[in-house]
Each structure stands twice: as C-alpha cells, then as structure tokens.
Design an enzyme around this catalytic site. Structure first.
Site, PDB file in Angstrom:
ATOM      1  N   ARG B 156       0.807  -1.222   0.000  1.00  0.00           N
ATOM      2  CA  ARG B 156       0.000   0.000   0.000  1.00  0.00           C
ATOM      3  C   ARG B 156       0.843   1.276   0.000  1.00  0.00           C
ATOM      4  NH1 ARG B 156      -3.501  -3.389   3.585  1.00  0.00           N
ATOM      5  NH2 ARG B 156      -1.738  -3.268   5.001  1.00  0.00           N
ATOM      6  N   HIS B 297      13.071   7.913  12.481  1.00  0.00           N
ATOM      7  CA  HIS B 297      11.902   7.030  12.383  1.00  0.00           C
ATOM      8  C   HIS B 297      10.597   7.795  12.651  1.00  0.00           C
ATOM      9  CE1 HIS B 297      10.671   2.526  12.673  1.00  0.00           C
ATOM     10  NE2 HIS B 297       9.751   3.236  12.075  1.00  0.00           N
TER      11      HIS B 297
END
Lengths: 334, 334
Positions: B156, B297
């Site tokens: 996705r 991150h």
C-alpha cells in the site's frame, strides 16, 4: 564588417561554453564558474559590446549594448524602462526551471510540516513517544479528507506545484492574481477538471490565508507585491498551515514571519529566498527559528535545469546579437 | 464475573485515553506520554491481564493474555509462533499510516537529490554560482523525459508513493515482490492504466538497481530480507540515483551504503530508519555522510496519523478483550 563583441559574465562550464566557439562572434568570457566577475571587470569589458550574458546579481549598461541575456526567469535586476528607451532586447530563461522549482516547493511544504530542522539533528538520543515530532500532515487524512492549497501568484510554477499536490489528496485550490486582470472562471474550471480537483478559484488575500492548509508564494518580485505576506496575512492563517516561499524574498516580511512562527500563528515555513539575500547571517531572525527551513536560493539548482538555463541564456545571446529570433525573449510592453 | 484487566503501556494522550473510561474493563495504564513504561513495570502489571496495548519497542508475554494490540503497522517485535501456539489474537494499525509514510518517502527522495544537509547550513556565506549545490532532478526534464521509480516491496505505501510521483513525470515503475508469490501482470497493467504511467513491472533486484532513478525500500522487516540492499545492489545503481528507506533499518546494509555514498556509486540517500536504532550515534557512518539525510523514524509522525493509530490500537484492545471484532486484526497464517 567587424565581428560583434559579446561579454559572458560567468564561465558556464564545459557543456555550454563550446557554444561560443564560433568565428562570427568576438567573445570575452569571465574565467571562473564559482566566482563572480565583479563590477569592475564587467564595466571594463562591456565597452563596445553588442551583447552581454549576466547572472541574477549583475547590473550592467553599455552604449552599444543591443542584447542582454540573463540566466534567470526573474528580471527585477534589469531596468526595463532603460532597455525600452535604448531599444535593447532582453533574453531570459522561463519554463526550463518550472519543474525544478515546483519540486522544491513540494519538498519545502513537506519539510515545514515534518519539523525537519529538529528531526534532522536528533540522533543519537531520541526517546520515541507516540506524538514526538508530530506536525500537521500534508496529505489528506481521516481527520481532514479535504486539503486546500493557496497560491500567491498562479503562473506556470504554481500550476506545476498544484499538479504535484493532487495525489496528496488536495481537493481545492485558491489563488490571488493581479487585481487589474480579468477573472478567468472558465480557465479555472478547465484546470480543475484536468487536474481532478474540486475547485480552482481566484480569491482575495484574506480568504486565501484563512482557508489554505499550505500557502505557496510564487509571484514575481514586483515592487507592488513587496511584503504581500505581512503580519495581517500571517495572523489570518490556520495554526496548522505552512508557508512556502520559492519566489522572491521581498514578497514576505521576514520580521513578521519570525514573530508569527515564534507565537504559533502558523505551524511552520519553508523558504528558499530571503529578503536581503545573500546577506543572511546566522543571526537572521528566520535562520534562528526552529520551525523555519531556510535554503540558499536553490529553486532551479538541479544539474539538468541549470544546464538548460545556461544553454538557453547562451543561445539567447548568440541569436540576439546575430539578429535572429531568440529562444526566449521578454516582450516588454510598458 | 470480574472485569477483564487490560494494560496500556503508554499514555496515549487526552484525545485517546478517555476511550478506556468504561465500567466493563479494569484498565492499568502507564502514566507518561513521553517516557516508556520499562520492562519491569510491564512484567509486573501484565500478571492477570487479558489484553495489552504496546508500542513497537515493547516485548511482552503473560499467561492469561488473549489480546496484544500494537500501535504500529509492523509486528517484527511480536513472536507470531508463540501467539499462534497460545491462541493470542494480534491487533495492529495498518492503512492509517499509509499516507504519512508516502509523504515522507517523497520528501526524502527530494531531499536526497537536492543536497539538503549541505544547503540547510550554508547561510550566511553563500557564493552563488551556476552549478553550486546542483544534484539530479527528481522530476522529468529536458534531458530526461522519462523517469523510473523502483520499489523493493510493493504494498500500500509503495503504491501511494508511486501515485505521488506521477505528476513529477514518472513514467515507469519497477518493483520486486516475494519470489514465492505468483506474478500479477494484469493487476500491474490495471495499476499502470489507473495511475497514468507507461508500465508497472515486477523485475529482479539487479534490473531494479540498474534502471531506477530513485529506489524506495518499502518492504516488511522480515529476516529473509535483511540487507536486501547490499554492496552488490548499490554498485548496480545509477550514479545519479537516490535511495530512500522508510521501512526498516535492517533492509539496508549501513556500512555498504556509507561506502557507496563516499565513493559515489549513487548520488544520495534519505533514510528514516537505521539498523540498530535507536542506538544511532553522531559517529554512525551514515550520520557522518553529507549526502545522507537521516531522520529518527518519523514516517508515521503526523498529528493526524499518530492520533489515528492510537485510536485504532485502543479500539483493537477493547474490542478484542470484549470478544468483539477488532478494527484491524492480523490474520496469522503460518
């Protein structure tokens, strides 16, 4: 008949300079790619020249000058009235830099929301937490299924930027145009349909500030637009919105923007241009703001685009001096 | 019958925690949003709990545990074999972070080409020159009218990233998939037609390295994919290409990437994840590379997405413990 003299105020590198190896021109070129030629060298060498190729920072005049070729899309460093009075033709480099600047505009819109200055410097000591470093999301999301982009100035670069925003889920586009120009509702409807957004509308500045999730400043650096983004505009923005300026520094009031960021009138800013550049010190109020990404006017600085601009500027100069059609000549109408 | 006990290993903030104000659950929640609860607190409180909500770094087990809800799309911190053996159900947070990570992937692709680390620190002393700071242009241009994106992993997030690249002039998409899975040429042709690109093709790693102008690492952090981007892959890339990793640090060999950047095998890299994080020091070879943008991150770190993930994790936990359908439960098939 003697060969026309042309002055090239910068070494344009090994891919472009060979264009000037021709017997029908007397070419005087500055030797360095990285250092500017300086005013003294330029004024000495412009004597007797028919054409000159200049960078954005150079200002020049000469009695025999018929062609000025600038390696830039902007021409606020050029005295258009003088050019008209003297019958000097101006070559510039539109279009070729459109995509590079649109790319950078998207990059800065993302960086301004994602707290880039902070997050680029947090390793090694980063305590993960669910909402650390969170800023507003550029793309449409479960809380905000529609997204609105605002453009101050809506030319080629703005439209290329809008096209890039569509797959981010942008649904609405607002823009401001020259108030003297007629509205173009049909053009806007066609554009909306072509790009697949719900609406493209010309609005007043206050509405653009109020409704936009991201505001792009992409107008020319005309004196009448100085500080078009001022304290009143910034106060009117959403607290979660970001401002991007990849056009000209004079369009944004730097002090007002610094205050706005400090006080949270908007979320963040990404600017490639600063009023008063290149005299921008580490103590500049915007360089000091953690929520402001400040780049050194690199909108068109990709290898391919600068090569394209240099090539076009060289061809404008050569064609113009030889009396041919320039690849890109500004039509001066005032 | 006593109320089931659930442990919430992080304070999820004032927008989400009220979901746990219910009389049918005995809720034990860690107090802090910014500090982790620590292993000791978690093991003490997990005793007797039916469900637990954890972050990516937490590892946990308990004899009565029936539901684990992780606030992440990845689940490499979870021992799936143990869950299956014990009949524990796992809730996770897919989809909701797709757009935030796709946004960041585009941002890093742009930053890696535009020399962001250098250009963000050059004011005040910037000598403009025609080719200063120039890197490869992400968007299609006069020299490169086609652009190819390569995806290692094509789920996705990769497809959302590809959609964003289309108005940048990307014309071709290459991807690698699980070799055990059947090829999907019809799906690929439909996707190409829907997005408006010339081709979407599954290829071998070597072809992907050789042909891509930008490589996105967007595969899951499975052990079999450790160092899928290694020295051989990097040596095979175009010198003008950039690498983006917004998936898992283990997928890229850090030492090989640092060497590759130092020696110019590729142009630059933008990575949101690093092998061995969060133990990434200022002396890490990639943090030291000027052509490598290293983020901590933050792929999903937008306000809207983290709020969506926390809400989904809370609802997964509550629904699961009460025996209802979870909004997002992982179907464990191995």
């Amino acid at each position: 008949m003697s060969r026309p003299k042309v002055v090239v105020a910068r070494n344009l590198g090994p891919d472009v300079m060979p264009l000037f190896n021709r017997s029908d021109l007397d070419v005087v070129a500055w030797h360095s790619e990285t250092e500017a030629c300086g005013r003294k060298w330029l004024l000495e060498n412009i004597v007797g020249a028919s054409g000159v190729l200049v960078m954005l920072a150079d200002k020049v005049a000469g009695p025999k000058l018929r062609i000025v070729s600038t390696m830039s899309v902007g021409y606020e460093h050029v005295d258009l009235q003088q050019l008209t009075d003297r019958g000097v033709r101006l070559g510039y480099t539109p279009d070729v830099l459109t995509d590079a600047v649109a790319d950078l505009s998207i990059m800065l819109a993302l960086m301004a929301g994602r707290n880039s200055r902070e997050t680029m410097s947090v390793w090694p000591s980063y305590p993960w937490s669910p909402f650390a470093f969170c800023g507003p999301q550029l793309s449409a999301n479960w809380l905000h299924p529609t997204r609105t982009a605002g453009f101050i100035g809506f030319g080629r670069i703005a439209q290329a930027t809008l096209a890039r925003l569509v797959p981010f889920g942008f649904t609405h586009c607002l823009y401001t145009g020259n108030p003297a120009s007629a509205p173009t509702p049909e053009r806007d409807a066609t554009l909306a349909r072509t790009l697949g957004v719900e609406s493209v509308r010309r609005v007043a500045l206050a509405e653009l500030a109020r409704e936009s999730d991201v505001v792009f400043v992409l107008a020319p650096g005309a004196p009448s637009l100085r500080h078009v983004v001022d304290a009143a505009f910034l106060r009117g923005m959403k607290k979660t919105a970001v401002l991007v300026n990849t056009a000209r520094g004079t369009l944004v009031d730097s002090d007002a923007l610094a205050l706005a960021l400090r006080e949270g009138w908007l979320w963040g800013a990404g600017i490639d241009v600063v009023e008063g550049e290149p005299h921008v010190g580490a103590d500049h109020p915007l360089v000091k703001e953690p929520r402001c990404v400040v780049l050194p006017h690199i909108g068109s600085a990709t290898t391919e685009t600068r090569l394209g601009m240099a090539t076009m500027a060289a061809k404008n100069l050569i064609s113009g001096v030889l009396g041919d059609t320039m690849p890109a000549e500004l039509s001066i109408t005032r």
